[in-house]
Enzyme design. Sequence first.
Site, PDB file in Angstrom:
ATOM      1  N   ASN A  37      17.170 -35.495  42.568  1.00  0.00           N
ATOM      2  CA  ASN A  37      17.037 -35.571  41.109  1.00  0.00           C
ATOM      3  C   ASN A  37      18.280 -35.091  40.367  1.00  0.00           C
ATOM      4  OD1 ASN A  37      15.080 -36.649  39.523  1.00  0.00           O
ATOM      5  ND2 ASN A  37      13.980 -34.724  39.147  1.00  0.00           N
ATOM      6  N   TYR A 160       8.783 -24.775  30.904  1.00  0.00           N
ATOM      7  CA  TYR A 160       8.863 -25.738  32.002  1.00  0.00           C
ATOM      8  C   TYR A 160       7.685 -26.737  31.964  1.00  0.00           C
ATOM      9  CZ  TYR A 160       7.886 -27.809  36.436  1.00  0.00           C
ATOM     10  OH  TYR A 160       7.551 -28.727  37.379  1.00  0.00           O
ATOM     11  N   HIS A 217       7.856 -21.889  38.406  1.00  0.00           N
ATOM     12  CA  HIS A 217       9.187 -22.507  38.446  1.00  0.00           C
ATOM     13  C   HIS A 217      10.312 -21.483  38.515  1.00  0.00           C
ATOM     14  CE1 HIS A 217      11.722 -26.173  37.823  1.00  0.00           C
ATOM     15  NE2 HIS A 217      10.680 -26.695  38.426  1.00  0.00           N
ATOM     16  N   GLU A 241       2.726 -21.297  42.313  1.00  0.00           N
ATOM     17  CA  GLU A 241       3.917 -21.907  42.898  1.00  0.00           C
ATOM     18  C   GLU A 241       5.202 -21.248  42.414  1.00  0.00           C
ATOM     19  OE1 GLU A 241       3.901 -26.113  42.279  1.00  0.00           O
ATOM     20  OE2 GLU A 241       6.049 -26.301  42.669  1.00  0.00           O
ATOM     21  N   GLU A 267       9.918 -26.444  47.425  1.00  0.00           N
ATOM     22  CA  GLU A 267      10.361 -27.774  46.984  1.00  0.00           C
ATOM     23  C   GLU A 267      11.878 -27.914  46.952  1.00  0.00           C
ATOM     24  OE1 GLU A 267       8.448 -27.830  43.070  1.00  0.00           O
ATOM     25  OE2 GLU A 267      10.426 -27.671  42.169  1.00  0.00           O
TER      26      GLU A 267
HETATM   27  C1  GCO Z   1       7.110 -29.659  40.810  1.00  0.00           C
HETATM   28  C2  GCO Z   1       8.534 -29.379  40.467  1.00  0.00           C
HETATM   29  C3  GCO Z   1       9.248 -30.425  39.690  1.00  0.00           C
HETATM   30  C4  GCO Z   1      10.710 -30.097  39.559  1.00  0.00           C
HETATM   31  C5  GCO Z   1      11.529 -31.328  39.585  1.00  0.00           C
HETATM   32  C6  GCO Z   1      12.990 -31.012  39.568  1.00  0.00           C
HETATM   33  O1  GCO Z   1       6.444 -28.739  41.210  1.00  0.00           O
HETATM   34  O2  GCO Z   1       6.722 -30.809  40.724  1.00  0.00           O
HETATM   35  O3  GCO Z   1       8.717 -28.062  40.113  1.00  0.00           O
HETATM   36  O4  GCO Z   1       8.662 -30.715  38.460  1.00  0.00           O
HETATM   37  O5  GCO Z   1      10.978 -29.403  38.400  1.00  0.00           O
HETATM   38  O6  GCO Z   1      11.206 -32.062  40.714  1.00  0.00           O
HETATM   39  O7  GCO Z   1      13.740 -32.142  39.807  1.00  0.00           O
HETATM   40 MG    MG Z   2       7.390 -26.944  41.401  1.00  0.00          MG
END
Ligand code: GCO
Ligand code: MG
Length: 408
Positions: A37, A160, A217, A241, A267
Amino acid sequence: MKITDAKVFVGGPGKNYVTLKVTTDQGVYGLGDATLNNRETLPAKYLTDYLIPNLIGLDPRRSEDIWQLFYRGAYFRRGPIAMAAIGAIDMALWDIKAKLANMPLYQLLGGKSRDSALVYAHATGADLEDLMDSVAAYIEQGYKAVRVQCGIPDMPTASYATPDAKGGTEPFITDFSGIRPKTEIWDSEKYMRFMPGALAAIRDRFGPELKILHDVHHRLLPREAAAFAKEVEQVGLFWLEDPTPAEDQDALALVRQHSTTPIAIGEVFNSIWDCNKLIEKELIDFIRVAVTYAGGITHVRRIVDLAGQHHVRTGFHGAPSHSPISMAAQAHLNLWAPNFGIQEYLVLGTPACDTLFPSDHYVANGMQHVSEAPGLGVDFDEAEAERYEYKPGSHPIVRLEDGTLWNY
Ligand code: GCO
Ligand code: MG
């Protein structure tokens, strides 16, 4: 059998998907996803300049040796760019292998451990009222698990994955107006004062059956993350998360010592070496890696197996950043993995995406159903791909109210 060609396409509907197509002398071809991304051109270049010239002429059935060649064979290992490029090749080779076997990929992994796989959707709102409406809409569609993100009162900007204004449904993730990032303002104290009550209110309104997930996040310090996880224990989250950045794997011990809230992380990881301590010390409950930038099916399967020995379940990343190709690869892993947990689900099902990547994979009633077509079960329409081109974009950056740069 030999690989005769490999091509990379960058672009897509509202996203820059990085799609790899590997062709062979026997007519069968394989597809891979190298989307990273907002850094999409880099794995594309790594593929075209370094990996593809070495891939042509190799036997595509030797997917393990080819993985080792591109991982061990490169002096400078790991990192999201290289691992996304290796991952795309790996997916394409498994696609070819399963097509040769005339089987859906999950059969080659060990067959079905379940008939369909639980997914979670993303609910969001500029405030709690809007978020509740968003949750209710997903429940109505049959979802059993929903991630909830909420705008924080008195925060100068959206937080976020929340919309800018009340009534908005589109969270702001990528800005395609250029590569200069937009700025979000963050205040951990405001967040920690508001969010536990919001989560409790969601539980009260929707009852005990709903699986509620929440993504911090990476925004809290380890001590704050521990306090937050402890405070929300009564809500009975399915997972919390990325409560704190996991570069310091040992820091997660603090969260564990203070709370039984299930923790999901991974992630942004690219390799087993980013999460081996988290798994072996049993500091997390769900591993969030993605086949896209964690080296493809070959490497993610090793992470899944390690996790399985330590009661850690899967919860693969499935933000819209991934193309339907890696989502398909994950769908097959989900059907097989004995320690499957849940799948984040957003991308499949948008009409423009379905046209570019036709497939029979589908989600109904909050469960993912896997195509029985041989291989990954997803195709790529090259003529359709001509309509799209690379658009520079950027994630927001995050600053504290005094200007200090923080974690997005
Ligand atoms: C999630 C993620 C994403 C990221 C994104 C960054 O848990 O889905 O945190 O929303 O922010 O993939 O490129
Ligand atoms: Mg995430």
